[in-house]
Design a protein around this motif. Sequence first.
Motif, short mmCIF file in Angstrom:
data_model
loop_
_atom_site.label_atom_id
_atom_site.label_comp_id
_atom_site.label_asym_id
_atom_site.label_seq_id
_atom_site.Cartn_x
_atom_site.Cartn_y
_atom_site.Cartn_z
N ALA A 343 -9.73 -38.67 -18.21
CA ALA A 343 -10.62 -38.51 -19.37
C ALA A 343 -11.86 -37.71 -19.01
O ALA A 343 -12.33 -36.88 -19.80
N GLN A 344 -12.42 -37.94 -17.82
CA GLN A 344 -13.61 -37.18 -17.41
C GLN A 344 -13.30 -35.69 -17.34
O GLN A 344 -14.10 -34.85 -17.81
N PHE A 345 -12.15 -35.35 -16.73
CA PHE A 345 -11.77 -33.94 -16.62
C PHE A 345 -11.53 -33.35 -18.01
O PHE A 345 -11.88 -32.19 -18.27
N GLU A 346 -10.93 -34.14 -18.92
CA GLU A 346 -10.67 -33.62 -20.26
C GLU A 346 -11.96 -33.40 -21.03
O GLU A 346 -12.08 -32.43 -21.80
N PHE A 347 -12.93 -34.27 -20.88
CA PHE A 347 -14.23 -34.07 -21.54
C PHE A 347 -14.89 -32.78 -21.04
O PHE A 347 -15.43 -32.00 -21.83
N LEU A 348 -14.86 -32.56 -19.73
CA LEU A 348 -15.45 -31.33 -19.19
C LEU A 348 -14.70 -30.10 -19.69
O LEU A 348 -15.30 -29.06 -19.98
N PHE A 349 -13.38 -30.21 -19.78
CA PHE A 349 -12.56 -29.11 -20.26
C PHE A 349 -12.88 -28.78 -21.71
O PHE A 349 -13.03 -27.61 -22.09
N LEU A 350 -13.03 -29.82 -22.53
CA LEU A 350 -13.38 -29.62 -23.93
C LEU A 350 -14.76 -28.97 -24.06
O LEU A 350 -14.96 -28.08 -24.88
N ALA A 351 -15.72 -29.42 -23.24
CA ALA A 351 -17.05 -28.84 -23.27
C ALA A 351 -17.02 -27.37 -22.84
O ALA A 351 -17.71 -26.52 -23.42
N ALA A 352 -16.23 -27.06 -21.83
CA ALA A 352 -16.13 -25.68 -21.36
C ALA A 352 -15.59 -24.76 -22.44
O ALA A 352 -16.01 -23.61 -22.56
N LEU A 353 -14.69 -25.28 -23.27
CA LEU A 353 -14.07 -24.46 -24.31
C LEU A 353 -14.92 -24.33 -25.56
O LEU A 353 -15.06 -23.25 -26.13
N PHE A 354 -15.51 -25.44 -26.02
CA PHE A 354 -16.06 -25.47 -27.37
C PHE A 354 -17.56 -25.77 -27.46
O PHE A 354 -18.14 -25.67 -28.54
N TRP A 355 -18.21 -26.19 -26.38
CA TRP A 355 -19.65 -26.45 -26.43
C TRP A 355 -20.38 -25.12 -26.29
O TRP A 355 -20.52 -24.58 -25.20
N THR A 356 -20.85 -24.59 -27.43
CA THR A 356 -21.46 -23.26 -27.41
C THR A 356 -22.77 -23.17 -28.19
O THR A 356 -23.43 -22.13 -28.15
N ARG A 357 -23.16 -24.23 -28.92
CA ARG A 357 -24.35 -24.10 -29.75
C ARG A 357 -25.43 -25.12 -29.41
O ARG A 357 -26.55 -24.75 -29.03
N THR A 358 -25.15 -26.40 -29.57
CA THR A 358 -26.16 -27.43 -29.38
C THR A 358 -26.76 -27.36 -27.98
O THR A 358 -26.02 -27.38 -26.99
N PHE A 359 -28.09 -27.24 -27.92
CA PHE A 359 -28.86 -27.11 -26.68
C PHE A 359 -28.68 -25.75 -26.00
O PHE A 359 -29.43 -25.41 -25.09
N ILE A 360 -27.69 -24.97 -26.41
CA ILE A 360 -27.38 -23.72 -25.71
C ILE A 360 -27.97 -22.52 -26.44
O ILE A 360 -28.73 -21.74 -25.86
#
Length: 519
Positions: A343-360
Amino acid sequence: MVDATDISAGVESLSNVRRSKGILVTSLIFIIALSLVALTGTWDWFAKRFFGFFPLLIGLFVLGIHPVVRVKAAVVLSGLADWLARRGAFVSNPEEEAPKFALIRIVFGLLMIERAFWMISYLEPSDWGQPSIWLTAMMGLLCGVLVTAGLLTQYALVYLIVFQWQMGDILLRTSTLGNWIAAMLSVLLIFANAGANFSLDRLLMKRGTFACKAISAFYYDNGLPSESGLQLAKLMTLACYWCVCLYSLSIHLGEPAWMSGSAGPLLLTNNFMSRYSSEFSWLLSQGPIPVFLARVSLWAMLPWYLLLLPFVLLGGVFRKYVIMWGLLFFGLSLFLLQLGWLAQFEFLFLAALFWTRTFISGANRLQVAYDDRCNLCDRTVTFVKAVDLFRRVHLKPLSKNIPWLIEVGIDPDDARKDLYAVDVSSGNAVKGYEFYVLLSKHVFLLLPLHPLLIVGRYLGGPAVYRFVAERRTRMFGVCQIPTPKPEYTLLPTGQMVHKDIVPGDPISIVLSRFLCRTW
C-alpha cells in the motif's frame, strides 16, 4: 564567426560522449548483476529474462544511433504526449514536479531501509553463513540508504530493478506484489530524474571529476526531463500497473470466493491479513447488511481493474473515478489490511502520477512582508524558505517594499510589529499568529503543524505569539545586514525545459520497446 554546422557538430559530439558514458554505465551495472547471479547460482532462471533484453539492445542501437529513426521516433512520441495532455490524462510540468519526485524518492528510500532492516533482523544464524543470503539483504539496505540520500541514485534504482526484485527477493523468500509496484515506481523516478534534486548527486555533479561524470551520465543535461518525456514515462508505468491489474482480474474471475463475494468477509476477518480481524468478526456477525457491503466492496474492485488505463485516457470524471477509488483502495490496504509495503508503494506511485496541483502549482502565491532588521523575523523567514521546496513563498523585506505595502493596504509601521502574508489569489492579508496558520496551510512540509496551530488558536497561541512579538528585538536583537535566504534553483542558468522529446531521448527507446513487447 561560428558556423551553424560547427555548432550542430559540437552538440552531436557532446551527445555521443554522453551516450558513450551511458553505455559504459549500463555495461557496468550488467556486469555487477551478472556477477551476483553467478554468486547466487540463479543463472538458469535469470537467463530467460536476460535474453529477453536483446531486442532492447537492438532498439538502443537503432533509435540511439541512426539519426533518421531517432528524429522520426521523437516526432511521433511527442505527438502522443501532446495528445495525452489534450485529453487531460496526465498533467506534467517537470520544473514544478521536480521537488515532488525528490520527496517521493526520499520517502521511498526510507521505506526500503525499513523493509531491509526487518529482513536482516529475521535472518537465521544459518543464513549468515551463506553470502548469497546476507549479501543480498545488505545490498537492499545499502540501496535504500543511497536512494534516500540521493547518492548514485540512478545506479541504485537500476540495481534494485535488475537484481534485487528479480533474484534477490526470491533468494530471501520475500518476493511479493509490492516488488512489482516498487519496480514501476523506480522506473518513473529514473525518467523523472528524481535523484538530480535535493540530493548528494546534485552536489557532486557540479564537480569535474571522473566519478562525478559517471553520476551525470545517467541524468538529463539540465537535470529535468522534457514535458513530453515525463508524460510518456507516466503513461508507460501506468500501463505496466494496468497489466498487473488485468492479471489480477483474470485470476479473480476464476476464483469462486471472489465471484460469490465471500472473499471480502473472509479477508476482513482473517487475523493474518486484517489488522482488526476481531472487530470485523463482530461487525459481520450483526446481520446480512455488513456482509453484503463487504461483498459489494470486493466486487467493485473488478471494474476498476479493467477500466484503470482506459478511464485515465478518457480524462474528466472517468479519470477522477480512477484516482478517488484508488485512494480508497490503497487507504483500505494501508490502514485495515496487512499487505507488507504494497500500500505504501502504491500511494507513492499514485502521487508520482497524479499529484500535480495541490501545494505544487502556484509559485510565489504567498507574499510575505517581514522586518529584515529583526533577528527573529530574519531567522523565521530563513527557515520558511528552507522548507519551501515548491517556492510558494515570495519574500518582501520592509526596507525595499514600502510602496508595495501601501499598495496592498498594509501600514508600514504595523508591518514592523508583525509578519504579514498576502495571498495573491484572493488578495487577503493576515498577520501575527494567523500568518503561521496560513503558512502551514500552503507550504507542504509545514502541513503537519497546521492542525496543531488550529488547536492552538483556542489554547492561548495568539497570546504567546503577541508576548514574544512585542519583545522580539529585546530578546533576539536587530541586524544591520540581512542574511541571505535559501532559494532552490532547479535549472542551470540559461537552460530551459524542452516541451517535446529530444531525438535520442532514452524514453523513446524504452517506451518503443515496451509497446512492441505489449503488442
